[in-house]
Design a protein around this motif. Structure first.
Motif, PDB file in Angstrom:
ATOM      1  N   ARG A   1      16.261  27.503  43.305  1.00 32.04           N
ATOM      2  CA  ARG A   1      15.128  28.292  42.811  1.00 32.04           C
ATOM      3  C   ARG A   1      14.867  27.985  41.332  1.00 32.04           C
ATOM      4  NH1 ARG A   1      16.743  33.289  44.484  1.00 32.04           N
ATOM      5  NH2 ARG A   1      17.546  33.818  42.446  1.00 32.04           N
ATOM      6  N   ILE A   2      15.896  27.859  40.545  1.00 32.94           N
ATOM      7  CA  ILE A   2      15.737  27.542  39.118  1.00 32.94           C
ATOM      8  C   ILE A   2      15.163  26.146  38.952  1.00 32.94           C
ATOM      9  CG2 ILE A   2      17.016  27.094  36.990  1.00 32.94           C
ATOM     10  CD1 ILE A   2      18.909  29.376  37.853  1.00 32.94           C
ATOM     11  N   GLU A   3      15.622  25.179  39.755  1.00 32.93           N
ATOM     12  CA  GLU A   3      15.097  23.818  39.666  1.00 32.93           C
ATOM     13  C   GLU A   3      13.614  23.765  40.049  1.00 32.93           C
ATOM     14  OE1 GLU A   3      19.128  21.197  40.408  1.00 32.93           O
ATOM     15  OE2 GLU A   3      17.818  21.612  42.111  1.00 32.93           O
ATOM     16  N   ARG A   4      13.213  24.521  41.047  1.00 35.23           N
ATOM     17  CA  ARG A   4      11.787  24.555  41.418  1.00 35.23           C
ATOM     18  C   ARG A   4      10.949  25.118  40.282  1.00 35.23           C
ATOM     19  NH1 ARG A   4      13.734  26.434  46.496  1.00 35.23           N
ATOM     20  NH2 ARG A   4      13.179  28.550  45.908  1.00 35.23           N
ATOM     21  N   ARG A   5      11.446  26.164  39.645  1.00 37.71           N
ATOM     22  CA  ARG A   5      10.708  26.741  38.513  1.00 37.71           C
ATOM     23  C   ARG A   5      10.634  25.770  37.345  1.00 37.71           C
ATOM     24  NH1 ARG A   5      13.281  32.783  38.607  1.00 37.71           N
ATOM     25  NH2 ARG A   5      12.282  33.454  40.526  1.00 37.71           N
ATOM     26  N   LEU A   6      11.706  25.062  37.086  1.00 35.58           N
ATOM     27  CA  LEU A   6      11.715  24.082  35.994  1.00 35.58           C
ATOM     28  C   LEU A   6      10.752  22.943  36.296  1.00 35.58           C
ATOM     29  CD1 LEU A   6      12.970  23.240  33.327  1.00 35.58           C
ATOM     30  CD2 LEU A   6      14.755  22.086  34.607  1.00 35.58           C
ATOM     31  N   ASP A   7      10.738  22.473  37.539  1.00 30.60           N
ATOM     32  CA  ASP A   7       9.803  21.418  37.924  1.00 30.60           C
ATOM     33  C   ASP A   7       8.366  21.890  37.761  1.00 30.60           C
ATOM     34  OD1 ASP A   7      11.864  19.702  38.505  1.00 30.60           O
ATOM     35  OD2 ASP A   7      11.844  20.111  40.664  1.00 30.60           O
ATOM     36  N   ALA A   8       8.097  23.126  38.100  1.00 31.25           N
ATOM     37  CA  ALA A   8       6.739  23.663  37.958  1.00 31.25           C
ATOM     38  C   ALA A   8       6.331  23.735  36.496  1.00 31.25           C
ATOM     39  CB  ALA A   8       6.657  25.042  38.609  1.00 31.25           C
ATOM     40  N   LEU A   9       7.281  23.988  35.607  1.00 32.22           N
ATOM     41  CA  LEU A   9       6.962  24.053  34.179  1.00 32.22           C
ATOM     42  C   LEU A   9       6.798  22.666  33.572  1.00 32.22           C
ATOM     43  CD1 LEU A   9       9.369  26.881  33.016  1.00 32.22           C
ATOM     44  CD2 LEU A   9       6.885  27.005  33.253  1.00 32.22           C
TER      45      LEU A   9
END
Length: 120
Positions: A90-98
C-alpha cells in the motif's frame, strides 16, 4: 516473647507488600550534576511498583509487545489481516502515485492530506 515480635514483623511485611502490589508505589526523583552553573548530567528516575493486574488497570501493558519478552515481534498498532507485506504494498502504491506526475514533467499535486484515489 521473642516469637511474638518476629511473627508480628513478618506479618507486617506481608501486609506492606500486599498493599504496595494492590495500590502501587511511585518513586520519582531527579539527579542533576552541575559544575560552575553548567549542567553536566541529569538523571530522571521514575519507578512504578505494582502488580500486573494493577498495571493493566492503569493502561500499562508494554510487556505484551516487547519482543525480548514474547519472542514475537508484534505491533500494538497492527490489526488483524494487516500484514507487513500488505502495508508495504500500500505504501509503495502511494509512493508511485506521488512520483509518477513528476516523472512525466507535471508538477507535484498540491498536498491536501487526502489520499490519491487511484492508489487504493
Amino acid at each position: 516473647m521473642p516469637e511474638h515480635i518476629a511473627q508480628t514483623k513478618s506479618h507486617g511485611l506481608v501486609e506492606v507488600l500486599d498493599r504496595v502490589l494492590d495500590k502501587g508505589l511511585v518513586i520519582a526523583g531527579d539527579i542533576k550534576i552541575n559544575l560552575a552553573n553548567v549542567e553536566l548530567l541529569t538523571i530522571q528516575v521514575r519507578l512504578l511498583v505494582c502488580s500486573i493486574d494493577k498495571a493493566e488497570q492503569i493502561g500499562l501493558n508494554w510487556w505484551r509487545y516487547d519482543p525480548r519478552l514474547t519472542g514475537v515481534v508484534a505491533s500494538p498498532f497492527a490489526t488483524a489481516g494487516d500484514s507487513v507485506e500488505s502495508r508495504l504494498a500500500r505504501i509503495e502504491r502511494r509512493l508511485d502515485a506521488l512520483v509518477a506526475p513528476s516523472q512525466s514533467g507535471h508538477p507535484h499535486p498540491p498536498r491536501t492530506g487526502a489520499e490519491p484515489s487511484s492508489a487504493e
